[in-house]
Design a protein around this motif. Structure first.
Motif, PDB file in Angstrom:
ATOM      1  N   SER A  63       0.821  -1.210   0.000  1.00  0.00           N
ATOM      2  CA  SER A  63       0.000   0.000   0.000  1.00  0.00           C
ATOM      3  C   SER A  63       0.857   1.262   0.000  1.00  0.00           C
ATOM      4  O   SER A  63       1.918   1.297   0.632  1.00  0.00           O
ATOM      5  CB  SER A  63      -0.915   0.027   1.229  1.00  0.00           C
ATOM      6  N   ASP A  67      -2.722   5.205   1.859  1.00  0.00           N
ATOM      7  CA  ASP A  67      -3.547   4.154   2.450  1.00  0.00           C
ATOM      8  C   ASP A  67      -3.241   3.979   3.935  1.00  0.00           C
ATOM      9  O   ASP A  67      -4.133   3.718   4.740  1.00  0.00           O
ATOM     10  CB  ASP A  67      -3.325   2.830   1.716  1.00  0.00           C
ATOM     11  N   HIS A 182      -8.774   3.491   0.352  1.00  0.00           N
ATOM     12  CA  HIS A 182      -8.309   2.272   1.008  1.00  0.00           C
ATOM     13  C   HIS A 182      -7.524   1.416   0.026  1.00  0.00           C
ATOM     14  O   HIS A 182      -7.573   1.626  -1.193  1.00  0.00           O
ATOM     15  CB  HIS A 182      -9.494   1.436   1.518  1.00  0.00           C
ATOM     16  N   SER A 183      -6.864   0.425   0.554  1.00  0.00           N
ATOM     17  CA  SER A 183      -6.243  -0.593  -0.295  1.00  0.00           C
ATOM     18  C   SER A 183      -7.336  -1.338  -1.050  1.00  0.00           C
ATOM     19  O   SER A 183      -8.456  -1.501  -0.558  1.00  0.00           O
ATOM     20  CB  SER A 183      -5.436  -1.568   0.568  1.00  0.00           C
ATOM     21  N   SER A 184      -7.027  -1.823  -2.235  1.00  0.00           N
ATOM     22  CA  SER A 184      -8.006  -2.571  -3.026  1.00  0.00           C
ATOM     23  C   SER A 184      -8.344  -3.909  -2.382  1.00  0.00           C
ATOM     24  O   SER A 184      -9.387  -4.486  -2.661  1.00  0.00           O
ATOM     25  CB  SER A 184      -7.465  -2.800  -4.440  1.00  0.00           C
ATOM     26  N   ALA A 189      -6.517  -3.897   3.907  1.00  0.00           N
ATOM     27  CA  ALA A 189      -7.000  -2.682   4.562  1.00  0.00           C
ATOM     28  C   ALA A 189      -7.365  -2.957   6.014  1.00  0.00           C
ATOM     29  O   ALA A 189      -7.048  -2.162   6.912  1.00  0.00           O
ATOM     30  CB  ALA A 189      -8.217  -2.134   3.810  1.00  0.00           C
ATOM     31  N   GLN A 192      -4.188  -3.318   8.023  1.00  0.00           N
ATOM     32  CA  GLN A 192      -3.563  -2.014   8.276  1.00  0.00           C
ATOM     33  C   GLN A 192      -4.283  -1.268   9.395  1.00  0.00           C
ATOM     34  O   GLN A 192      -3.639  -0.676  10.278  1.00  0.00           O
ATOM     35  CB  GLN A 192      -3.595  -1.171   6.995  1.00  0.00           C
TER      36      GLN A 192
END
Length: 318
Positions: A63, A67, A182-184, A189, A192
Motif C-alpha cells: 500500500s 492508504d 483504502h487498499s483494493s 486494509a 492495516q
C-alpha cells in the motif's frame, strides 16, 4: 453448487451473529486479569499482523503512504476511540448493556450522515426510529445518572457515558472510511487498520500507567483463553465471514448483525457471567434494537444501500 453456497451463507451469518455477539463476553473475561487498553492493543496488533501477512502472501500489493494515513485515522476512530472505549466501559457495566449501547451506532450514522450532507433528510419513519433509540438509551442510562439502586456498579454511569462517546467516535470514523482511499484488498486494509489501532491502543495503555501495574504472572487461564478467542475467532474468523458476506449478499442484509449481536451478548452475559436481566434492560433493549431495525429498514425502503464500516466487530465496537 447452489446448496454449498447456501450452507456457506448460513455459516457466515452464524459467524457474524454469534462470534461478534460473543466478543462482549470475551472482553469482559479478558480484562479480569489483563489491563483493558493493553489487552485491546495486543489483540488488534496480533490480528492485524495475521490479516496483513495473509493478504500480502496472497498477492495483495504493497500500500502507498496515503492508504496508511487512512488506516491510521480509521484505526484511531474505530479501534482506539470505539473498541477501546468499549473495553474500558466493561469495567463498569455488564457486557450485555455495553452491547446494547453500542447498537446505537447505526442511529448515530444516520444522524451524522444527514448533518454532514452525505444523505438526505431522514424520513418520518427514520425519525421515529431515531427517537425510539434515544428513548431506549435514556431508559438504560437515566437511573444510573440519578444514582438510584439499579443492581449495577455505582460507577455504571461512567461506563455508559464512555460507551455513548465511543459509539459516536466509531460512527464518525465509519463515515470517514466510506469516502477515504483504502487498499483494493479488504483484508489488507483491515490488517492495516488493526495494526494502526493496535499500536495506538498500546500507546494509550502505556501512557495511562497500565504497564506499570501489569504482572503477566497474574493472568488467569480464563482471561488468556478469552484473549486468544478475541484474536483468532472474534478478529480473524469473524472478519473473514463479514468480508465474504459483503461479496455475496446485499449489504443491508449483512447490516442485520447490528440488532442481532446485542441479543446474543445479553443472553451470553446472563448465562455465563451472572449478569442480571432486569425489566429496565429488557425495555431498553427492545427500544434500541427495534429502533435500529426501523432505521435500517427505512433506508432499504428508500432504495439506498446501507454502507457498513470497513472494520467492525461493534464487536466488537467490541
Amino acid at each position: 453448487m447452489p446448496e454449498p453456497k447456501r450452507i456457506s451463507i448460513i455459516l457466515a451469518f452464524g459467524g457474524i451473529y454469534l462470534i461478534w455477539g460473543s466478543t462482549y463476553l470475551g472482553i469482559l473475561f479478558a480484562i479480569q486479569s489483563i489491563p483493558p487498553l493493553l489487552m485491546a492493543g495486543t489483540r488488534f496488533l496480533l490480528a492485524g499482523l495475521i490479516l496483513y501477512a495473509g493478504a500480502r502472501i496472497s498477492g495483495a500489493p504493497r500500500s502507498p503512504r496515503a492508504d496508511w494515513r487512512t488506516a491510521l485515522i480509521v484505526g484511531a476512530c474505530l479501534l482506539l476511540g470505539g473498541n477501546g472505549g468499549v473495553t474500558l466501559a466493561e469495567q463498569y457495566v455488564p457486557s450485555g448493556v455495553a452491547a446494547l449501547l453500542v447498537a446505537t451506532v447505526p442511529i448515530y450514522i444516520a444522524l451524522l450522515s444527514w448533518f454532514f450532507g452525505m444523505s438526505k433528510r431522514p424520513s418520518a419513519i427514520t425519525w421515529a426510529g431515531l427517537a425510539g433509540g434515544f428513548v431506549g438509551v435514556g431508559v438504560l442510562i437515566g437511573p444510573t445518572l440519578r444514582f438510584s439502586t439499579t443492581g449495577e456498579s455505582p460507577h455504571a454511569w461512567i461506563g455508559m457515558t464512555i460507551l455513548l462517546c465511543s459509539s459516536l467516535i466509531w460512527s464518525a470514523g465509519s463515515l470517514y472510511s466510506r469516502t477515504a482511499k483504502h487498499s483494493s484488498s479488504p483484508f489488507l486494509a483491515a490488517g492495516q487498520q488493526m495494526l494502526c489501532g493496535g499500536v495506538l491502543l498500546l500507546i494509550a495503555g502505556i501512557a495511562t500507567g497500565e504497564l506499570r501495574h501489569f504482572d503477566p504472572r497474574q493472568i488467569t487461564m480464563q482471561s488468556f483463553g478469552a484473549f486468544v478467542y478475541l484474536v483468532l475467532i472474534g478478529g480473524i474468523i469473524g472478519y473473514v465471514s463479514y468480508a465474504w458476506l459483503l461479496r455475496h449478499c446485499e449489504p443491508a442484509k449483512v447490516a442485520t448483525y447490528a440488532y442481532v449481536n446485542p441479543i446474543v451478548a445479553v443472553f451470553l452475559g446472563t448465562a455465563f457471567a451472572g449478569e442480571t436481566l432486569t425489566l429496565r434492560t429488557l425495555v431498553g433493549a427492545g427500544l434500541i434494537i427495534g429502533s435500529v431495525a426501523v432505521v435500517i429498514m427505512a433506508q432499504q425502503m428508500k432504495a439506498k444501500t446501507y454502507s457498513i464500516p470497513a472494520i467492525i466487530e461493534p464487536a466488537d465496537c467490541a
